[in-house]
Design a protein around this motif. Structure first.
Motif, PDB file in Angstrom:
ATOM      1  N   VAL A   1      13.694 -26.698 -28.755  1.00 23.79           N
ATOM      2  CA  VAL A   1      14.896 -25.920 -28.478  1.00 23.79           C
ATOM      3  C   VAL A   1      14.735 -25.203 -27.143  1.00 23.79           C
ATOM      4  O   VAL A   1      13.734 -24.531 -26.907  1.00 23.79           O
ATOM      5  CB  VAL A   1      15.164 -24.899 -29.611  1.00 23.79           C
TER       6      VAL A   1
ATOM      7  N   THR B   1      12.198 -20.492 -23.600  1.00 20.18           N
ATOM      8  CA  THR B   1      13.242 -19.511 -23.321  1.00 20.18           C
ATOM      9  C   THR B   1      13.113 -18.959 -21.909  1.00 20.18           C
ATOM     10  O   THR B   1      12.036 -18.976 -21.322  1.00 20.18           O
ATOM     11  CB  THR B   1      13.163 -18.320 -24.314  1.00 20.18           C
TER      12      THR B   1
ATOM     13  N   PHE C   1       9.866 -24.269 -28.658  1.00 28.18           N
ATOM     14  CA  PHE C   1      11.026 -23.709 -27.952  1.00 28.18           C
ATOM     15  C   PHE C   1      10.585 -23.200 -26.595  1.00 28.18           C
ATOM     16  O   PHE C   1       9.424 -22.887 -26.361  1.00 28.18           O
ATOM     17  CB  PHE C   1      11.713 -22.603 -28.759  1.00 28.18           C
TER      18      PHE C   1
END
Length: 173
Positions: free
Chosen positions: A144, A167, A165
């Protein structure tokens, strides 16, 4: 692995007011949104397995405590009552005031607690504005990519088999 871009735009609140005869209804709407946010977070907390670090549980507990704290909820109610602000506008105004306080804090750890405030307020605003969270199911094995994630997001991703993930934002906590 395959990547999934989780797009969440900023929560935009438009200044708005309610009619004088709608004040009590607006206060109930705000209180219901806070209650719904608590229900959502308790549901996430219930999904935490014993194998997950207690640090993760503490993040969710912190957010739950913030929801229960009158310092977060009493001022928006007062703004609704005294100035006839909509629930979301009252919360946004109060949030802006709290952010000013956090920005003046010199202690790095305490200043990073603003992230918790951001996550809690965005959750309540999302409920008030009827913005639905992106579903994280059916992402098994994917990576993600997101601007930011909440601790609740991370817990749900772990339970959905997300491979990892990336970010843009976030801190060591």
């Amino acid at each position: 692995g395959r990547a999934y871009l989780l797009k969440r735009g900023p929560v935009c609140v438009t200044p708005s007011w309610v009619a004088i005869d709608q004040i009590d209804t607006e206060i109930r709407r705000f209180e219901q949104a806070v209650e719904t946010a608590g229900t959502q977070l308790r549901s996430v907390r219930d999904q935490i397995t014993d194998s997950v670090s207690s640090d993760i549980t503490e993040f969710i507990d912190t957010h739950l405590l913030m929801l229960e704290d009158k310092a977060l909820s009493s001022q928006p109610i007062q703004l609704i009552r005294e100035h006839r602000l909509s629930a979301e506008w009252a919360l946004q105004r109060h949030y802006d005031d709290l952010v000013e306080v956090f920005e003046k804090i010199e202690d790095t750890y305490l200043r990073t607690r603003r992230d918790d405030l951001d996550h809690v307020v965005k959750r309540i605003l999302g409920i008030l504005l009827e913005q639905h969270e992106a579903a994280l199911d059916e992402l098994n094995g994917q990576i993600v990519l997101a601007e930011d994630l909440t601790p609740a997001d991370v817990i749900l991703m772990k339970n959905q088999g997300i491979a990892g993930f990336v970010t843009d934002f976030g801190g060591p906590m």
